[in-house]
Design a protein around this motif. Structure first.
Motif, PDB file in Angstrom:
ATOM      1  N   GLY A 259       0.755  -1.133   0.015  1.00 38.12           N
ATOM      2  CA  GLY A 259      -0.043   0.106   0.063  1.00 38.12           C
ATOM      3  C   GLY A 259       1.001   1.049   0.136  1.00 38.12           C
ATOM      4  O   GLY A 259       0.489   2.210  -0.359  1.00 38.12           O
ATOM      5  N   GLN A 260       2.010   1.003   0.502  1.00 39.38           N
ATOM      6  CA  GLN A 260       3.141   2.223   0.439  1.00 39.38           C
ATOM      7  C   GLN A 260       4.253   1.757  -0.462  1.00 39.38           C
ATOM      8  O   GLN A 260       4.629   2.828  -0.719  1.00 39.38           O
ATOM      9  CB  GLN A 260       3.310   2.567   2.017  1.00 39.38           C
ATOM     10  N   ARG A 261       4.718   0.697  -0.197  1.00 38.20           N
ATOM     11  CA  ARG A 261       5.869   0.506  -0.623  1.00 38.20           C
ATOM     12  C   ARG A 261       6.060  -1.303  -0.960  1.00 38.20           C
ATOM     13  O   ARG A 261       5.310  -1.657  -0.546  1.00 38.20           O
ATOM     14  CB  ARG A 261       7.394   0.540   0.265  1.00 38.20           C
ATOM     15  N   PHE A 262       6.972  -1.383  -1.851  1.00 35.50           N
ATOM     16  CA  PHE A 262       7.325  -2.975  -2.035  1.00 35.50           C
ATOM     17  C   PHE A 262       8.137  -3.593  -1.046  1.00 35.50           C
ATOM     18  O   PHE A 262       9.062  -3.063  -0.572  1.00 35.50           O
ATOM     19  CB  PHE A 262       7.866  -3.270  -3.273  1.00 35.50           C
ATOM     20  N   LEU A 263       7.843  -4.937  -0.603  1.00 37.41           N
ATOM     21  CA  LEU A 263       8.406  -5.493   0.549  1.00 37.41           C
ATOM     22  C   LEU A 263       9.901  -5.985  -0.241  1.00 37.41           C
ATOM     23  O   LEU A 263       9.829  -6.445  -1.260  1.00 37.41           O
ATOM     24  CB  LEU A 263       7.624  -6.431   1.123  1.00 37.41           C
ATOM     25  N   GLU A 264      10.750  -5.995   0.666  1.00 38.26           N
ATOM     26  CA  GLU A 264      12.163  -6.216   0.226  1.00 38.26           C
ATOM     27  C   GLU A 264      12.260  -7.628   0.804  1.00 38.26           C
ATOM     28  O   GLU A 264      11.793  -8.012   1.664  1.00 38.26           O
ATOM     29  CB  GLU A 264      13.339  -5.652   1.032  1.00 38.26           C
ATOM     30  N   GLU A 265      13.137  -8.275  -0.091  1.00 36.55           N
ATOM     31  CA  GLU A 265      13.723  -9.766   0.306  1.00 36.55           C
ATOM     32  C   GLU A 265      14.130  -9.821   1.657  1.00 36.55           C
ATOM     33  O   GLU A 265      15.176  -9.093   1.931  1.00 36.55           O
ATOM     34  CB  GLU A 265      14.531 -10.268  -0.850  1.00 36.55           C
ATOM     35  N   GLY A 266      13.657 -10.832   2.396  1.00 40.73           N
ATOM     36  CA  GLY A 266      14.254 -10.836   4.035  1.00 40.73           C
ATOM     37  C   GLY A 266      15.541 -11.582   4.119  1.00 40.73           C
ATOM     38  O   GLY A 266      16.107 -11.684   5.018  1.00 40.73           O
ATOM     39  N   ALA A 267      15.978 -12.166   3.006  1.00 41.54           N
ATOM     40  CA  ALA A 267      17.382 -13.208   3.269  1.00 41.54           C
ATOM     41  C   ALA A 267      18.409 -12.321   3.402  1.00 41.54           C
ATOM     42  O   ALA A 267      19.317 -12.834   4.043  1.00 41.54           O
ATOM     43  CB  ALA A 267      17.290 -14.129   1.958  1.00 41.54           C
ATOM     44  N   THR A 268      18.379 -11.194   2.989  1.00 39.62           N
ATOM     45  CA  THR A 268      19.365 -10.275   3.441  1.00 39.62           C
ATOM     46  C   THR A 268      19.884  -9.775   4.854  1.00 39.62           C
ATOM     47  O   THR A 268      20.950  -9.300   5.040  1.00 39.62           O
ATOM     48  CB  THR A 268      19.541  -8.974   2.712  1.00 39.62           C
ATOM     49  N   LEU A 269      18.983 -10.158   5.804  1.00 39.95           N
ATOM     50  CA  LEU A 269      19.009  -9.772   6.977  1.00 39.95           C
ATOM     51  C   LEU A 269      19.836 -10.452   7.779  1.00 39.95           C
ATOM     52  O   LEU A 269      20.169 -10.345   8.949  1.00 39.95           O
ATOM     53  CB  LEU A 269      17.562  -9.523   7.742  1.00 39.95           C
ATOM     54  N   ALA A 270      20.304 -11.923   7.452  1.00 44.94           N
ATOM     55  CA  ALA A 270      21.028 -12.942   8.082  1.00 44.94           C
ATOM     56  C   ALA A 270      20.737 -13.073   9.442  1.00 44.94           C
ATOM     57  O   ALA A 270      21.478 -12.878  10.433  1.00 44.94           O
ATOM     58  CB  ALA A 270      22.321 -12.430   7.779  1.00 44.94           C
ATOM     59  N   LEU A 271      19.142 -13.242   9.727  1.00 47.75           N
ATOM     60  CA  LEU A 271      18.911 -13.599  11.107  1.00 47.75           C
ATOM     61  C   LEU A 271      18.659 -15.163  11.451  1.00 47.75           C
ATOM     62  O   LEU A 271      18.332 -15.735  10.601  1.00 47.75           O
ATOM     63  CB  LEU A 271      17.420 -13.029  11.303  1.00 47.75           C
ATOM     64  N   ASP A 272      19.132 -15.385  12.566  1.00 53.81           N
ATOM     65  CA  ASP A 272      19.168 -16.742  12.942  1.00 53.81           C
ATOM     66  C   ASP A 272      17.510 -17.183  13.226  1.00 53.81           C
ATOM     67  O   ASP A 272      16.948 -16.986  14.064  1.00 53.81           O
ATOM     68  CB  ASP A 272      20.007 -16.814  14.021  1.00 53.81           C
ATOM     69  N   VAL A 273      16.975 -18.088  12.325  1.00 52.82           N
ATOM     70  CA  VAL A 273      15.875 -18.506  12.581  1.00 52.82           C
ATOM     71  C   VAL A 273      15.607 -20.074  12.443  1.00 52.82           C
ATOM     72  O   VAL A 273      14.660 -20.771  11.947  1.00 52.82           O
ATOM     73  CB  VAL A 273      14.748 -18.088  11.436  1.00 52.82           C
ATOM     74  N   LYS A 274      16.828 -20.897  13.083  1.00 50.96           N
ATOM     75  CA  LYS A 274      16.897 -21.950  12.952  1.00 50.96           C
ATOM     76  C   LYS A 274      16.265 -22.879  14.092  1.00 50.96           C
ATOM     77  O   LYS A 274      16.291 -24.068  14.064  1.00 50.96           O
ATOM     78  CB  LYS A 274      18.468 -22.496  12.795  1.00 50.96           C
ATOM     79  N   GLN A 275      15.890 -21.919  15.369  1.00 49.83           N
ATOM     80  CA  GLN A 275      15.346 -22.448  16.499  1.00 49.83           C
ATOM     81  C   GLN A 275      14.079 -22.787  15.977  1.00 49.83           C
ATOM     82  O   GLN A 275      13.333 -22.430  14.990  1.00 49.83           O
ATOM     83  CB  GLN A 275      15.628 -21.664  17.541  1.00 49.83           C
ATOM     84  N   ARG A 276      13.307 -23.470  17.114  1.00 47.83           N
ATOM     85  CA  ARG A 276      12.061 -23.788  16.948  1.00 47.83           C
ATOM     86  C   ARG A 276      11.264 -22.457  16.985  1.00 47.83           C
ATOM     87  O   ARG A 276      11.184 -21.512  17.625  1.00 47.83           O
ATOM     88  CB  ARG A 276      11.497 -24.762  18.202  1.00 47.83           C
ATOM     89  N   ALA A 277      10.184 -22.403  16.144  1.00 50.60           N
ATOM     90  CA  ALA A 277       9.516 -21.055  15.963  1.00 50.60           C
ATOM     91  C   ALA A 277       8.682 -20.907  17.373  1.00 50.60           C
ATOM     92  O   ALA A 277       7.907 -21.738  17.835  1.00 50.60           O
ATOM     93  CB  ALA A 277       8.421 -21.055  14.720  1.00 50.60           C
ATOM     94  N   SER A 278       8.243 -19.580  17.570  1.00 45.91           N
ATOM     95  CA  SER A 278       7.492 -19.318  18.936  1.00 45.91           C
ATOM     96  C   SER A 278       6.051 -19.442  18.499  1.00 45.91           C
ATOM     97  O   SER A 278       5.323 -19.777  19.143  1.00 45.91           O
ATOM     98  CB  SER A 278       7.827 -17.932  19.295  1.00 45.91           C
ATOM     99  N   GLU A 279       5.776 -19.445  17.064  1.00 45.36           N
ATOM    100  CA  GLU A 279       4.449 -19.613  16.999  1.00 45.36           C
ATOM    101  C   GLU A 279       4.482 -19.434  15.243  1.00 45.36           C
ATOM    102  O   GLU A 279       5.332 -19.207  14.611  1.00 45.36           O
ATOM    103  CB  GLU A 279       3.434 -18.421  17.440  1.00 45.36           C
TER     104      GLU A 279
END
Length: 474
Positions: free
Chosen positions: A309-329
């Motif tokens: 509605g305001q901008r195009f979402l950017e690809e999130g892979a560039t943020l290099a965040l650790d998401v290998k643990q069990r998801a909270s939800e």
């Protein structure tokens, strides 16, 4: 009794000279009947049993076996038979045949008199060929092989043809309440009396829409564009209703693409021009007027582009965040129309969003927040944003099928794939033994542990799909 060629073939010559009308037309449907085609079935002029002759002529076109049946009727004494089980070996009944229940035929069956089935009659092409010289009656008929009736065919409820390699041919009249030729050759040289008749080549979406006017709702699905034929014939066999008591209004599937109302007021051309990659206005697959959100997805691999509605979402892979643990939800949404999905995962203060197309392309976006509470609020905001347009799902996409997650690891010498579904109270993974739990919630919790383990091993989500096509689905 054996059929000697020096006696049988002259009789066939005389019979052929007398054939005429609809019977001759039906026998000629694949090719004209000939004595030569019968002579070739006798090895070195040796005699054959009736079953041996039927076996020698099948599988193959209907003309030879149909012609042979007419001749056999003239030379063999009639003996009636009770068919109280599946027909799995070639059989010739020289009189009338009756099945007191459902009848499954997986090989040649020739009935020189009438055939009466007190249930559903199902053959199995190409192994089966059925020829009835007299009249054939049944509650339901599901045919995928060659099936020839030289008298009338009367099926109380429904006939379905399957596969386009073989034929259902009737010399007399064909009567049934629902005839679905599907993709099968169905030819009647008499009159067809069918209250509902779907012609060969009909589309699945059209069939489901038309069926909504007369079949009970459990037997058709507009989203899938399908009729549930197996359920139809199981109901017929059990004596359960398959037809509505009165005609119903015709249901029509909503189009996958956004409606004019959803697009009203949105500058789709302008949004497409601003996309990070080359996009066209006709690539729009989802639009939400109240927020101005637009999804652009081009068939054939164009990655989904989301304008919020305001901008195009950017690809999130560039943020290099650790998401290998069990998801909270985890929150999974599936578009009510079409095959778009959203899967939102929260890892503490990180929200990861997957957006894509059933068994197609997918993009992943990541958003980091200062606190887990802020990430929770963002997840609730996204849930509210898509409620109504999307269905919230867990293990099953309503009306479609099990939800399968496929993961890929592209880090090795060759790509590796694995996938998992939750089916009832079981977690089923590709290449592993099913794990059973007390309830679905426990199975879903085990799925989260499995996903975390896959990510720790270098895998990441490749695609979601509601109709499994891979090894797990098979």
């Amino acid at each position: 009794m054996l059929l000697a060629p020096h006696e049988f073939l002259p009789r066939a010559e005389a019979t052929l000279a007398r054939l005429e009308g609809a019977v001759l037309e039906a026998l000629s449907h694949h090719d004209g009947p000939s004595v030569e085609s019968l002579a070739e079935a006798f090895p070195k002029d040796a005699p054959l049993s009736p079953e041996g002759l039927a076996q020698a002529l099948c599988p193959g076109p209907l003309s030879p076996i149909g012609f042979a049946a007419v001749v056999m009727r003239e030379v063999l004494p009639p003996v009636d038979a009770l068919l109280d089980g599946p027909v799995s070996e070639a059989r010739v009944v020289t009189g009338n045949a009756r099945a007191p229940g459902a009848l499954s035929v997986t090989c040649p069956l020739v009935v020189l008199g009438d055939l009466e089935v007190e249930g559903v009659l199902e053959d199995c092409g190409p192994d089966s060929t059925i020829v009835v010289v007299g009249r054939c009656t049944a509650w339901g008929l599901k045919t995928s092989g060659n099936f020839l009736v030289l008298g009338d065919l009367v099926v109380r409820d429904a006939i379905q043809g399957i596969y386009n390699d073989d034929s259902l041919v009737v010399a007399g009249d064909l009567s049934t309440r629902f005839l679905d030729e599907y993709d099968h050759d169905v030819t009647c040289y008499g009159e067809v009396h069918a209250e509902h008749h779907f012609k060969n080549g009909r589309s699945g979406e059209e069939a489901a829409s038309l069926a909504s006017t007369f079949l009970v709702p459990e037997l058709w699905n507009l989203d899938l564009g399908a009729l549930h034929h197996d359920d139809l014939f199981e109901r017929i066999q059990r004596g359960e209703p398959v037809f509505t008591a009165t005609p119903q209004p015709r249901q029509v599937r909503e189009p996958d693409e956004p409606s004019a109302e959803e697009l009203e007021g949105l500058d789709i051309e302008g949004i497409a021009v601003r996309a990070p990659v080359s996009a066209r206005a006709k690539d729009v697959v989802y639009a939400q007027r109240k927020t101005g959100e637009v999804w652009l997805l081009r068939p054939g691999g164009f990655p989904v582009q989301i304008f919020d509605g305001q901008r195009f979402l950017e690809e999130g892979a560039t943020l290099a965040l650790d998401v290998k643990q069990r998801a909270s939800e985890r929150v999974t949404f599936w578009r009510r129309r079409g095959d778009l999905f959203l899967e939102m995962e929260r890892f503490g203060a990180v929200v990861q969003l997957h957006a894509g197309y059933n068994n197609g392309s997918k993009r992943t976006f990541r958003f980091a927040f200062e606190t887990p509470d802020a990430a929770v609020r963002e997840l609730r905001r996204l849930e509210a944003r898509y409620a109504g347009d999307f269905l919230r799902v867990t293990a099953l996409v309503p009306g479609r099928g099990p939800l399968e997650r496929e993961f890929a690891n592209y880090g090795g010498p060759k790509a590796e794939y694995t996938s998992a579904i939750v089916k009832g109270t079981a977690l089923i993974t590709r290449g592993g033994e099913p794990q059973h739990f007390d309830d679905e919630a426990a199975a879903l919790s085990a799925l989260e542990d499995w996903i975390a383990g896959r990510r720790q091993a270098g895998f990441d989500l490749k695609i979601l799909e509601w109709r499994p096509f891979g090894l797990l689905g098979a």
